[in-house]
Scaffold this motif. Structure first.
Motif, PDB file in Angstrom:
ATOM      1  N   UNK A  53      30.662  -1.459  63.253  1.00  0.00           N
ATOM      2  CA  UNK A  53      31.632  -1.340  64.336  1.00  0.00           C
ATOM      3  C   UNK A  53      31.032  -1.619  65.697  1.00  0.00           C
ATOM      4  N   UNK A  54      30.111  -2.598  65.769  1.00  0.00           N
ATOM      5  CA  UNK A  54      29.417  -2.902  67.026  1.00  0.00           C
ATOM      6  C   UNK A  54      30.247  -3.861  67.871  1.00  0.00           C
ATOM      7  N   UNK A  55      30.411  -3.533  69.163  1.00  0.00           N
ATOM      8  CA  UNK A  55      31.103  -4.446  70.066  1.00  0.00           C
ATOM      9  C   UNK A  55      30.116  -5.515  70.555  1.00  0.00           C
ATOM     10  N   UNK A  56      30.594  -6.414  71.425  1.00  0.00           N
ATOM     11  CA  UNK A  56      29.743  -7.525  71.866  1.00  0.00           C
ATOM     12  C   UNK A  56      28.501  -7.030  72.599  1.00  0.00           C
ATOM     13  N   UNK A  57      28.669  -6.018  73.452  1.00  0.00           N
ATOM     14  CA  UNK A  57      27.526  -5.475  74.189  1.00  0.00           C
ATOM     15  C   UNK A  57      26.472  -4.904  73.260  1.00  0.00           C
ATOM     16  N   UNK A  58      26.893  -4.180  72.238  1.00  0.00           N
ATOM     17  CA  UNK A  58      25.941  -3.608  71.286  1.00  0.00           C
ATOM     18  C   UNK A  58      25.253  -4.700  70.471  1.00  0.00           C
ATOM     19  N   UNK A  59      25.989  -5.763  70.140  1.00  0.00           N
ATOM     20  CA  UNK A  59      25.357  -6.889  69.452  1.00  0.00           C
ATOM     21  C   UNK A  59      24.293  -7.534  70.343  1.00  0.00           C
ATOM     22  N   UNK A  60      24.597  -7.638  71.642  1.00  0.00           N
ATOM     23  CA  UNK A  60      23.610  -8.191  72.572  1.00  0.00           C
ATOM     24  C   UNK A  60      22.347  -7.340  72.578  1.00  0.00           C
ATOM     25  N   UNK A  61      22.509  -6.030  72.546  1.00  0.00           N
ATOM     26  CA  UNK A  61      21.330  -5.155  72.552  1.00  0.00           C
ATOM     27  C   UNK A  61      20.561  -5.225  71.249  1.00  0.00           C
ATOM     28  N   UNK A  62      21.263  -5.396  70.127  1.00  0.00           N
ATOM     29  CA  UNK A  62      20.554  -5.532  68.857  1.00  0.00           C
ATOM     30  C   UNK A  62      19.646  -6.766  68.876  1.00  0.00           C
ATOM     31  N   UNK A  63      20.106  -7.834  69.542  1.00  0.00           N
ATOM     32  CA  UNK A  63      19.279  -9.033  69.660  1.00  0.00           C
ATOM     33  C   UNK A  63      18.262  -8.904  70.773  1.00  0.00           C
ATOM     34  N   UNK A  64      18.671  -8.308  71.907  1.00  0.00           N
ATOM     35  CA  UNK A  64      17.843  -8.330  73.112  1.00  0.00           C
ATOM     36  C   UNK A  64      16.754  -7.259  73.136  1.00  0.00           C
ATOM     37  N   UNK A  65      16.951  -6.136  72.445  1.00  0.00           N
ATOM     38  CA  UNK A  65      15.939  -5.076  72.498  1.00  0.00           C
ATOM     39  C   UNK A  65      14.590  -5.593  71.998  1.00  0.00           C
ATOM     40  N   UNK A  66      14.613  -6.445  70.989  1.00  0.00           N
ATOM     41  CA  UNK A  66      13.384  -7.049  70.455  1.00  0.00           C
ATOM     42  C   UNK A  66      12.734  -7.948  71.502  1.00  0.00           C
ATOM     43  N   UNK A 117      14.703  -2.549  66.292  1.00  0.00           N
ATOM     44  CA  UNK A 117      14.372  -3.859  66.866  1.00  0.00           C
ATOM     45  C   UNK A 117      13.380  -3.716  68.023  1.00  0.00           C
ATOM     46  N   UNK A 118      13.543  -2.665  68.829  1.00  0.00           N
ATOM     47  CA  UNK A 118      12.597  -2.432  69.925  1.00  0.00           C
ATOM     48  C   UNK A 118      11.203  -2.144  69.373  1.00  0.00           C
ATOM     49  N   UNK A 119      11.134  -1.340  68.318  1.00  0.00           N
ATOM     50  CA  UNK A 119       9.844  -1.028  67.686  1.00  0.00           C
ATOM     51  C   UNK A 119       9.217  -2.289  67.114  1.00  0.00           C
ATOM     52  N   UNK A 120      10.021  -3.150  66.532  1.00  0.00           N
ATOM     53  CA  UNK A 120       9.505  -4.430  66.033  1.00  0.00           C
ATOM     54  C   UNK A 120       8.989  -5.296  67.182  1.00  0.00           C
ATOM     55  N   UNK A 121       9.629  -5.192  68.352  1.00  0.00           N
ATOM     56  CA  UNK A 121       9.155  -5.927  69.518  1.00  0.00           C
ATOM     57  C   UNK A 121       7.772  -5.484  69.956  1.00  0.00           C
ATOM     58  N   UNK A 122       7.499  -4.169  69.841  1.00  0.00           N
ATOM     59  CA  UNK A 122       6.158  -3.651  70.150  1.00  0.00           C
ATOM     60  C   UNK A 122       5.133  -4.288  69.211  1.00  0.00           C
ATOM     61  N   UNK A 123       5.447  -4.306  67.909  1.00  0.00           N
ATOM     62  CA  UNK A 123       4.522  -4.892  66.948  1.00  0.00           C
ATOM     63  C   UNK A 123       4.319  -6.373  67.178  1.00  0.00           C
ATOM     64  N   UNK A 124       5.421  -7.096  67.453  1.00  0.00           N
ATOM     65  CA  UNK A 124       5.324  -8.546  67.671  1.00  0.00           C
ATOM     66  C   UNK A 124       4.484  -8.866  68.899  1.00  0.00           C
TER      67      UNK A 124
END
Length: 518
Positions: A53-66, A117-124
């Motif tokens: 049930x993610x809106x557009x803003x939440x989808x943006x954060x799922x992609x952008x947090x990484x 995704x943010x945690x994966x960004x730390x690892x990457x």
């Protein structure tokens, strides 16, 4: 016992360890995973949005947090490896990436996915620079260029494979499988690093500037959050205005701190070099466009054209094919005509593709989309490869390390802003055209969240008019995004032609990534 090789040891004295190619294979697996995760989630977003049930803003954060975390931590991550051991920090980065993947696979709501995704960004951020920096300890100079080429190609190949792999997984398993696929490859990477890599460090490396790192992450995070929230709250909403003001204040504080530092985390004086600055901006525009398109396109292919996840991944291949073909052909053109000519021509091609794409209608069909996607991919690569090479070639040899770090960081910021700005533009244009007349308040609000949510409401209510309106509204939003991309690319092409310094054609050759360190 692990042998510690100091950075100041003569590079030519690297012994030919018979296990070095196995170690390179492990690093290649790690870089492939990073390549996957730049694109694999985009195909999964429509499915995840429907399930969570993610809106557009939440989808943006799922992609952008990484991407935001990746950009903010890449430079300090490299310093951590220099100071505390590159092998140790590379393993730590892989372990953090593994943990983030497991959290994402098991997540049950949007907040946990964003956190994963943010945690994966730390690892990457740890893996990307350190995977290249350990190569001098494995390979002698006569083999090092080949090793750098192999590991760099692994990251590039991962991007086009991501949508196809993600689509296949979603057709056979649940959406968490796009996270779980990372686990075996990362586990292999960790095991191989433990047994095959020697430890290296630079005892003279400066300490990580925690304050500058925090200012970078907070400033970029505030900016992205404000852009994502603005279409829903309004651009003059007090929260949005405060976030913009906070971002400006934090970035200003970062610039002032870095200018006073003897050994800055971000060497901003490099931006005074016109060749470096303008080529960096050209490369950043490319990442801005690519990241934005990779966010916008899957929803069009899935929701509007009605493809499944695997079909969506396959239908993104023309863009990836154009990118790979252009990347292979770019250097001969740069050698003959010089970087400024190739870059300005490539940006013009990218502008043409985007403006062509902005003519997409509900009756255009996929053939038209494949045409402009292929042209856009070629324009992107023909601009990016020479721009990065020319940016690094504009630097003196003793500034190559700090310059390449700044270039990669700014590129990642461009990618984050592409998702945020173009996603916000899409959300605003979509919401302004969607016809929700006759719907109850909750149903209308849900339909406004995204085209996928509108289709879910339409299916539940049997409202074919709503589904048709959602498709039309999304096409309008996508075309507005493409129009903006086309105009921005054309303006940048003109500026590149007028302002980029004319150098000898061979100056566009980029130094090997593994050697671009101080």
């Amino acid at each position: 016992m692990v042998t510690v090789i100091k950075q100041d040891s003569p590079r030519d004295s690297v012994q030919r360890d018979p296990r070095r190619w196995w170690a390179l294979g492990a690093l290649v697996a790690s870089m492939l995973v990073l390549g996957f995760d730049m694109t694999i989630l985009n195909v999964a977003l429509p499915t995840m949005a429907a399930d969570l049930g993610a809106d557009t803003g939440q989808q943006q954060w799922m992609a952008d947090s990484y991407v935001v975390v990746f950009a903010a931590l890449m430079l300090p991550a490299g310093l951590l490896g220099d100071r505390f051991g590159r092998r140790r920090m590379l393993i730590a980065g892989l372990a953090v990436f593994l943990a983030g993947s497991l959290v994402g696979a098991l997540a049950s709501d949007v907040a946990w996915v964003i956190g994963a995704r943010a945690l994966m960004g730390v690892g990457a951020a740890l893996v990307m620079p350190l995977a290249l920096s350990v190569l001098p300890s494995l390979f002698a100079p006569d083999e090092r260029t080949k090793a750098v080429g192999i590991i760099s190609a692994a990251s590039a190949v991962g991007m086009p494979l991501g949508p196809i792999l993600g689509g296949w997984l979603l057709d056979h398993f649940w959406w968490g499988s796009v996270f779980l696929v990372n686990v075996p490859m990362v586990a292999i990477g960790i095991t191989a690093c433990l047994f095959l890599l020697p430890e290296t460090r630079d005892p003279a490396s400066p300490r990580v500037d925690v304050v500058s790192t925090a200012l970078t992450a907070a400033g970029l995070g505030a900016l992205v959050y404000a852009i994502i929230e603005a279409p829903h709250r309004g651009w003059t909403d007090p929260v949005v205005l405060v976030l913009f003001a906070a971002s400006v204040a934090l970035v200003t504080a970062l610039v002032l701190r870095e200018r006073r530092s003897e050994r800055p985390l971000l060497d901003l004086t490099l931006l005074a070099r016109r060749g470096f600055l303008l080529n960096t901006l050209a490369a950043t525009l490319g990442m801005f466009v690519l990241s934005g398109l990779m966010f916008v396109l899957p929803q069009y292919l899935q929701a509007v054209l009605g493809n499944d996840a695997l079909g969506t991944g396959v239908r993104l291949l023309p863009m990836m094919a154009g990118m790979l073909a252009a990347a292979k052909c770019a250097q001969p053109l740069v050698t003959r005509f010089g970087p400024p000519t190739v870059i300005s021509a490539a940006l013009t091609v990218l502008a043409f593709a985007a403006l062509l794409g902005s003519r997409t209608t509900a009756d255009s069909g996929y053939g038209f989309t494949a045409l402009w996607l292929g042209i856009a991919g070629a324009g992107f690569s023909f601009a990016l490869v020479p721009a990065m090479g020319a940016a690094l070639s504009a630097l003196p040899a003793d500034r190559a390390g700090s310059g390449s770090g700044l270039l990669m960081t700014v590129r990642q910021v461009g990618g984050a802003l592409g998702i945020a700005l173009l996603g916000a533009l899409l959300a605003g244009a979509y919401g302004s055209r969607l016809d929700t007349a006759g719907l109850s308040g909750p149903a209308a609000d849900t339909a406004q969240d995204s085209v996928l949510a509108a289709h879910a409401v339409a299916t539940k209510l049997g409202d074919h008019a709503l589904a048709s309106s959602a498709n039309t509204a999304y096409l309008h939003g996508m075309n507005v995004v493409l129009l903006v991309v086309g105009v921005a690319s054309l303006v940048t092409a003109l500026l590149a032609a007028a302002l980029l310094p004319r150098t000898a054609p061979s100056a566009g050759v980029a130094p090997a990534p593994g050697d671009a360190r101080e």
